[in-house]
Scaffold this motif. Structure first.
Motif, short mmCIF file in Angstrom:
data_model
loop_
_atom_site.label_atom_id
_atom_site.label_comp_id
_atom_site.label_asym_id
_atom_site.label_seq_id
_atom_site.Cartn_x
_atom_site.Cartn_y
_atom_site.Cartn_z
N ALA A 139 81.72 30.00 18.36
CA ALA A 139 82.04 28.82 19.16
C ALA A 139 81.00 28.61 20.26
O ALA A 139 80.59 27.48 20.53
CB ALA A 139 83.44 28.97 19.76
N ILE A 140 80.57 29.70 20.88
CA ILE A 140 79.55 29.61 21.93
C ILE A 140 78.23 29.14 21.36
O ILE A 140 77.52 28.32 21.95
CB ILE A 140 79.42 30.96 22.65
N GLN A 141 77.89 29.64 20.17
CA GLN A 141 76.66 29.19 19.50
C GLN A 141 76.75 27.70 19.16
O GLN A 141 75.78 26.94 19.34
CB GLN A 141 76.44 29.99 18.22
N LYS A 142 77.91 27.26 18.70
CA LYS A 142 78.09 25.85 18.38
C LYS A 142 77.97 25.00 19.64
O LYS A 142 77.37 23.91 19.62
CB LYS A 142 79.47 25.64 17.73
N ALA A 143 78.53 25.49 20.75
CA ALA A 143 78.42 24.77 22.02
C ALA A 143 76.95 24.65 22.43
O ALA A 143 76.50 23.59 22.89
CB ALA A 143 79.22 25.50 23.11
N HIS A 144 76.20 25.71 22.24
CA HIS A 144 74.77 25.70 22.55
C HIS A 144 74.04 24.65 21.72
O HIS A 144 73.20 23.89 22.23
CB HIS A 144 74.19 27.10 22.27
#
Length: 334
Positions: A232-237
């Protein structure tokens, strides 16, 4: 003494428990007939292939056992009562409390400790690599192998169906209804369920239990990142990279990646060593440098391209980042 195999380790535990083996047709029960209050350990086994063990016992004395296993095996089960302390080489001391668990062991080295008076109650299945190499692989090539799991990592959860199988086996043992063929059918069923789980999705019960590190939220609160959180954090990035000039709010971004705001902000900062606003600002400033160096666009036009409502805000941020105004930067580049 250093236990070199799982069997040596288990025998050493049973010796410290003062237990003696008593064989029956389908299993071996270990107990101290002179001290029945210590409980028992029951072991069903197809030697070298798999074991099913049930323990309900109380530790008579303090003891610890060092181990250095070169075997490759998987263990999974449920601890109903008890907490034990263990240390794997190159890892901090850990403890294991009541829960379901799964671990794939390979080249494991460490030490485990028990304390007098501790009570343990649980059941577990151990499947050795030999069973996969000789039985499963040749007959069912499209199934799990040991590379599907992180070695020596204790997953704290099992698929519900497997937990139910273990509970059912434990109940059947109480009325002496487990036969070798029945046990093997349940071993195969567990392997099939494990395969179904890991092949169902890249984000499954095992990948979602991986520890991607702890992050600090608030003054004294820490939470663990799972694979789903990390994704999820990678997607947000990725979203912020694409939409840096018109970034979503934290609240909107949180909903877009299905991660709560606190964990998103703290996890992003931990992974990328800057806040979400600092990251979008860094992209904007990089774009600003490029536009100032390669175009004749006015400061007002550039600020609008970068998503600033007021050019004064853009100038202020640019000066804070680069130590000079956009015009001074452009003159220096000419």
């Amino acid at each position: 003494m250093i236990a070199k195999t799982t069997k040596e380790f288990q025998n050493e535990v049973l010796n410290n428990m003062t237990f003696t083996p008593f064989k029956t047709e389908n299993y071996t029960i270990y107990k101290n007939e002179n001290r029945p209050e210590l409980g028992y350990f029951i072991k069903y086994s197809r030697e070298g292939y798999y074991d099913f063990g049930i323990g309900d016992y109380t530790i008579p004395v303090d003891f610890s056992i060092s181990f250095e296993h070169h075997e490759h095996l998987i263990r999974f089960g449920t601890v109903y009562t008890g907490e034990t302390q263990f240390e794997i080489e190159d890892n901090p001391v850990s403890s294991f409390s009541p829960s379901s668990f799964f671990v794939a062991e390979k080249e494991i080295k460490g030490k485990q400790t028990w304390k007098k008076g501790q009570h343990f109650h649980g059941a577990e299945i151990t499947i050795y690599k030999k069973y996969f190499d000789e039985i499963i692989g040749p007959n069912f090539p499209k199934t799990i192998d040991f590379d599907n799991f992180i070695s020596n990592y204790t997953y704290r959860y099992l698929p519900l169906e497997i937990s139910s199988i273990i509970q059912g086996l434990r109940s059947m043992s109480e009325v002496d209804k487990i036969t070798p063929i029945y046990l093997e059918s349940k071993i195969l069923e567990c392997i099939a369920l494990l395969y179904n789980e890991i092949s169902s999705s890249p984000e499954n019960v095992f990948t979602n239990q991986l520890n991607y590190g702890e992050i600090k939220i608030g003054k004294d609160r820490y939470v663990t990142l799972t694979a789903a959180d990390a994704n999820a954090i990678q997607k947000a990035h990725d979203i912020l990279t694409e939409e840096a000039c018109n970034p979503p709010t934290i609240k909107s971004l949180s909903k877009m990646v299905f991660l709560n705001e606190q964990k998103l902000k703290a996890g992003f900062s931990a992974k990328y060593h800057m806040s979400i606003s600092e990251y979008t600002n860094s992209i904007r400033m990089t774009m600003a440098e490029n536009l100032l160096s390669t175009t004749e666009l006015s400061i007002d036009e550039i600020s609008k391209k970068l998503g600033y409502n007021y050019s004064s805000n853009f100038v202020k941020m640019f000066k804070k980042t680069h130590g000079k105004t956009p015009l001074a930067f452009r003159k220096f580049k000419i």
